[in-house]
Structure formats: structure tokens, C-alpha cells
Design an enzyme around this catalytic site. Structure first.
Site, mmCIF file in Angstrom:
data_model
loop_
_atom_site.group_PDB
_atom_site.id
_atom_site.type_symbol
_atom_site.label_atom_id
_atom_site.label_comp_id
_atom_site.label_asym_id
_atom_site.label_seq_id
_atom_site.Cartn_x
_atom_site.Cartn_y
_atom_site.Cartn_z
ATOM 1 N N HIS A 260 50.863 22.818 20.649
ATOM 2 C CA HIS A 260 51.241 21.639 21.437
ATOM 3 C C HIS A 260 52.739 21.728 21.650
ATOM 4 C CE1 HIS A 260 52.014 17.454 22.476
ATOM 5 N NE2 HIS A 260 50.718 17.325 22.701
ATOM 6 N N ASP A 313 42.480 17.887 21.215
ATOM 7 C CA ASP A 313 41.281 18.388 21.886
ATOM 8 C C ASP A 313 40.371 19.185 20.955
ATOM 9 O OD1 ASP A 313 41.659 17.252 24.361
ATOM 10 O OD2 ASP A 313 42.909 18.893 25.091
HETATM 11 N N1 ACO Z 1 46.794 30.347 20.867
HETATM 12 C C1 ACO Z 1 47.519 31.447 20.583
HETATM 13 N N2 ACO Z 1 48.863 31.483 20.659
HETATM 14 C C2 ACO Z 1 49.481 30.358 21.030
HETATM 15 C C3 ACO Z 1 48.802 29.173 21.337
HETATM 16 C C4 ACO Z 1 47.402 29.200 21.239
HETATM 17 N N3 ACO Z 1 46.678 28.104 21.510
HETATM 18 N N4 ACO Z 1 49.680 28.217 21.666
HETATM 19 C C5 ACO Z 1 50.882 28.782 21.583
HETATM 20 N N5 ACO Z 1 50.776 30.066 21.198
HETATM 21 C C6 ACO Z 1 51.838 31.002 20.961
HETATM 22 C C7 ACO Z 1 52.315 31.627 22.268
HETATM 23 O O1 ACO Z 1 51.593 32.792 22.583
HETATM 24 C C8 ACO Z 1 53.745 31.907 21.957
HETATM 25 O O2 ACO Z 1 53.818 33.066 21.130
HETATM 26 P P1 ACO Z 1 54.951 34.159 21.360
HETATM 27 O O3 ACO Z 1 56.258 33.424 21.149
HETATM 28 O O4 ACO Z 1 54.628 35.168 20.344
HETATM 29 O O5 ACO Z 1 54.769 34.604 22.781
HETATM 30 C C9 ACO Z 1 54.166 30.731 21.087
HETATM 31 O O6 ACO Z 1 52.974 30.263 20.472
HETATM 32 C C10 ACO Z 1 54.808 29.600 21.865
HETATM 33 O O7 ACO Z 1 53.943 29.261 22.939
HETATM 34 P P2 ACO Z 1 54.423 28.660 24.319
HETATM 35 O O8 ACO Z 1 53.410 28.988 25.351
HETATM 36 O O9 ACO Z 1 55.828 29.027 24.601
HETATM 37 O O10 ACO Z 1 54.415 27.134 23.982
HETATM 38 P P3 ACO Z 1 54.159 25.948 24.988
HETATM 39 O O11 ACO Z 1 54.912 24.801 24.454
HETATM 40 O O12 ACO Z 1 54.413 26.309 26.384
HETATM 41 O O13 ACO Z 1 52.572 25.754 24.812
HETATM 42 C C11 ACO Z 1 50.491 24.809 24.940
HETATM 43 C C12 ACO Z 1 51.942 24.560 24.593
HETATM 44 C C13 ACO Z 1 50.394 25.135 26.430
HETATM 45 C C14 ACO Z 1 49.702 23.545 24.657
HETATM 46 C C15 ACO Z 1 49.938 26.007 24.112
HETATM 47 O O14 ACO Z 1 50.035 25.723 22.743
HETATM 48 C C16 ACO Z 1 48.531 26.373 24.496
HETATM 49 O O15 ACO Z 1 48.321 27.111 25.462
HETATM 50 N N6 ACO Z 1 47.497 25.848 23.749
HETATM 51 C C17 ACO Z 1 46.121 26.096 24.094
HETATM 52 C C18 ACO Z 1 45.663 25.084 25.144
HETATM 53 C C19 ACO Z 1 45.480 23.730 24.580
HETATM 54 O O16 ACO Z 1 44.893 23.524 23.528
HETATM 55 N N7 ACO Z 1 45.954 22.710 25.335
HETATM 56 C C20 ACO Z 1 45.831 21.315 24.953
HETATM 57 C C21 ACO Z 1 47.192 20.759 24.664
HETATM 58 S S1 ACO Z 1 47.089 19.141 23.959
HETATM 59 C C22 ACO Z 1 46.599 18.142 25.203
HETATM 60 O O17 ACO Z 1 46.751 18.408 26.355
HETATM 61 C C23 ACO Z 1 45.931 16.889 24.781
#
Ligand code: ACO
Length: 370
Positions: A260, A313
Site C-alpha cells: 500500500h 482487499d
Molecule cells: N507484490 C510484490 N511486490 C510488491 C507489491 C506486491 N503486491 N507491492 C509492492 N511491491 C514491491 C515493488 O515491486 C517494489 O519493489 P522494488 O523496489 O524491488 O522494485 C516495492 O515493493 C515498492 O513498490 P512500488 O510499486 O514502488 O510501490 P507503490 O507505492 O507504487 O505501490 C501498490 C502501491 C500499487 C498498492 C502496490 O503495493 C501493489 O501493486 N499492490 C498490489 C495491488 C493491490 O493490492 N492494490 C490494492 C491497494 S489497497 C486499495 O486500493 C484498497
């Protein structure tokens, strides 16, 4: 010209001032108009949260009863269902919902307003209409007739009964009401920002809600809950989920329901609470323990492998499954519950408006000649 700072994805940027809600990550508190969201979820109902968000105070007993009546009794114009019936059954339920909310505007003589007082007055009707439309989406996609809310003792009971088409127990209704509250409002996620951006042009609430639906559909946002369920269905067992997660991580894929932007390396407090609600529901129903065990294994693997924690979620998915809610409604229910928070933000934006119009850092060429 002075170089402005740039934060990809507006990470860490303060993009609005609000009196609606705030994520106090240090204190692990989600503040909703001064109250702790988790306390509200434990002790109040969704109708109270609607009063709090839209009318800026917890409703009295009398107002609460009135609000519940407005939410349950909101009539959906039959033409909206007729429009939905004409759409291809294969259309994603969030796209159907976006179309329905857009069509609702046509039947509101005051649709084209940015007046906060008028928006506040129509909010309960709109929230009730959206819930009824969501509950009826699958029925209409199957060629059936919409069923209006009726017979239930509360808004949550009517909403759940209309979805599952059976009598529901008080424990199930309470769990569903708690899910609605958990999703009701959460500061400035992508969808709320989208709604505020649209509202800042002094466009109306219907347009702002349609923008929010489009945002929420995405798998990085609200669409994650249905993706979680598909993953659990594919995995079948705790061992299967562990294997699947490891395979996905090896392919550098994201695991839905984890991470998140604001709570990246800690548990979303709402997820913790929904996990407790899921445990209570499993023990009340005497089934679903295997599904919960699978989720817990997934949580352990992700913590160990990536230092990532579940978001809301993740535990919403097994809860919906335990309530027999079809997967196609997971994200629409998110929107139905969030509609109140979104409307509160549109009202606030209209009350203290300044047009959103940021700038870019230009990376393209210049001086090309024709
Ligand atoms: N699975 C695997 N790796 C992840 C995940 C995940 N769900 N989320 C983040 N990471 C990793 C990224 O790959 C990244 O790793 P790296 O630095 O080695 O490349 C690091 O964590 C940081 O991730 P970012 O994408 O920069 O973080 P951001 O703040 O943009 O992402 C997000 C937030 C989009 C919610 C992300 O965690 C994600 O894609 N989660 C899965 C989708 C999800 O569950 N969405 C629901 C969000 S809550 C809601 O809407 C109610």
C-alpha cells in the site's frame, strides 16, 4: 524558470486540505471526522458513518432512522435498469456500474449542480441508488429483473439479501456492515483524487463518481480484491498458495492484496480488523477455516519474502466468499461503500474549490522543424 520538485505518482505530496479523514500512520489510526475508523467499525453501523461523513456529525437516533429509510427507500429509475439490460453480459461489472451512475444523472433534475447544500441533500438517495444498482448487477446481466430493497431490518441487511437472494443471519449482516464501514472512506487514494480533480472544474457529482469508478476498477486499486479471490481459487490449499506466491515473485509479478502506498511495510489497520471479522464469521458459520488458513499462509510468506503486509482487499476477499457474494461484485461493493466518502470529498471540493492544474517536467524534444 525555477525548477519545481517532481514526485512520481505524487508520492508524499500533500494535494488537498481536508476535514474528512487522515491516515495517521505513526499512531496507526485512520481518523474520520475526528473519530477512529476502527472504533466506528467496532461500535457503529454504516448508516452512522454515512451521517458522519455527509452531515459532519454522528446522527441522533431519530436522524439515524430517517437516514436508514432514505438509503433503503431510494428508488432507481427503471430506465437505468433497462439501459443496463442492453449492455453485453460480458462487460465488466465496474464498466456496467459506471454506465448506470452516468445514466442516473439523466433522472436527477438537479444533476448539474456544484452547490454543496444541494449535493448534501441528495447524498443519501444517491448512495442508496448505487447500492441497489450494485446488488442487482449480476441479476440484470443474467437477463433477470431488478429487485428493489425490501423486507430487511437495516440497510446492510437489505443490501446483502438482495445480492445473495436468501435469508441472512445477524452475524452475516454485521460482517457485511463492517465491510461497508471499512471501505467507506480513506483519505486521498487514486479514486478520491480523481473525483476531486473532476469536481475542481465545478463539474457535478455524477461525473466525479464516474471518474472514481474508472480509477477503482484498476487492479492496483479496488480491482485487487477480485484478483485476490482468483489467486485463492487457483491455489486451492495453503501449500498451493505458498507455491503460487513464490512462483509469481520469482517472475517479478505483484501479489494482489499486498502493499500500500501509505502503509507499505506495515499492516493496513483495516485488513487487521477484517481478518478478525473473518475469524468470527468462520466460527459462527462453522465453515471457511481452510480458506482463512490459506490467507494466513499467504500473509506469512509475503512478510518473510518481501516484508509486505496485507491491505484491506486481501481479507475482504475471503469474507465476501464466506458471505456467498459473487466475485464480479467485489469491486462494485467497494465503490458502493466508498460512494459516501467520495461524495463528502466532492462537497468539500466544491465548498473550498481551487482548480487542479499541475505542471509537468518536459522530457521531449524541442525545436523540431516541419
Ligand atoms: N507484490 C510484490 N511486490 C510488491 C507489491 C506486491 N503486491 N507491492 C509492492 N511491491 C514491491 C515493488 O515491486 C517494489 O519493489 P522494488 O523496489 O524491488 O522494485 C516495492 O515493493 C515498492 O513498490 P512500488 O510499486 O514502488 O510501490 P507503490 O507505492 O507504487 O505501490 C501498490 C502501491 C500499487 C498498492 C502496490 O503495493 C501493489 O501493486 N499492490 C498490489 C495491488 C493491490 O493490492 N492494490 C490494492 C491497494 S489497497 C486499495 O486500493 C484498497
Amino acid at each position: 524558470m525555477e525548477e519545481k520538485s517532481y514526485s512520481p505518482g505524487l508520492e508524499g505530496v500533500i494535494a488537498a486540505e481536508t476535514r474528512i479523514s487522515f491516515l495517521d500512520v505513526e499512531r496507526e489510526e485512520i481518523v474520520i471526522r475526528g473519530y477512529n475508523l476502527l472504533e466506528l467499525i467496532r461500535r457503529r453501523s454504516y448508516v452512522d458513518v454515512v451521517g458522519l461523513l455527509v452531515e459532519e456529525q454522528l446522527p441522533t437516533e431519530a436522524r439515524r432512522a430517517e437516514l436508514e429509510g432514505q438509503l433503503v427507500g431510494a428508488a432507481v429509475p427503471p430506465a437505468v435498469y433497462e439501459i443496463l439490460a442492453k449492455l453485453p453480459a460480458s462487460m465488466h461489472s465496474m464498466d456496467r456500474l459506471r454506465t448506470a451512475v452516468s445514466a442516473l444523472a439523466g433522472f436527477d433534475p438537479e444533476a448539474d449542480t456544484a452547490d454543496p447544500q444541494r449535493e448534501r441533500a441528495k447524498a443519501p438517495r444517491l448512495i442508496g441508488q448505487i447500492a441497489q444498482i450494485v446488488a442487482n448487477l449480476p441479476r440484470i446481466a443474467r437477463g433477470g429483473k431488478a429487485i428493489p430493497f425490501h423486507g430487511g431490518r437495516s440497510f446492510a441487511e437489505n443490501f446483502l439479501r438482495t445480492i445473495v437472494e436468501r435469508e441472512v443471519s445477524p452475524t452475516e449482516v454485521r460482517a457485511f456492515d463492517q465491510i461497508l464501514m471499512a471501505y467507506s472512506e480513506h483519505e486521498l487514494p487514486n479514486s478520491t483524487f480523481a473525483a476531486r480533480v473532476v469536481a475542481s472544474t465545478l463539474s457535478d457529482v455524477y461525473g466525479a463518481l464516474c471518474a472514481a469508478i474508472a480509477s477503482l476498477k484498476g487492479p492496483l486499486h479496488g480491482g485487487a480484491n477480485e484478483a485476490v479471490m482468483y489467486m485463492l481459487q487457483e491455489a486451492k490449499t495453503p501449500e498451493g498458495l505458498e507455491r503460487l506466491i513464490r512462483e509469481k515473485l520469482a517472475r517479478k509479478e505483484r501479489i494482489m492484496g499486498f502493499g500500500h502506498r501509505v502503509y507499505m511495510h506495515r499492516m493496513d489497520p483495516r485488513a487487521q480488523l477484517l481478518k478478525e471479522v473473518a475469524r468470527e464469521l468462520v466460527s459462527a458459520k462453522g465453515k471457511g477455516a481452510d480458506l482463512l488458513a490459506m490467507c494466513e499462509r499467504g500473509e506469512e510468506v509475503m512478510r518473510a519474502e518481501k516484508g509486505l503486509y496485507p491491505n484491506l482487499d486481501y481479507y475482504a476477499a475471503p469474507l465476501y466468499a464466506l458471505l456467498d457474494i459473487p466475485i464480479e461484485l467485489y469491486t462494485p461493493i467497494f465503490f458502493a461503500a466508498r460512494s459516501v466518502g467520495l461524495i463528502a470529498h466532492v462537497i468539500e471540493q466544491h465548498r473550498e474549490n481551487r482548480l487542479y492544474r499541475p505542471r509537468v517536467r518536459y522530457l521531449g524534444p524541442r525545436g523540431l522543424t516541419l
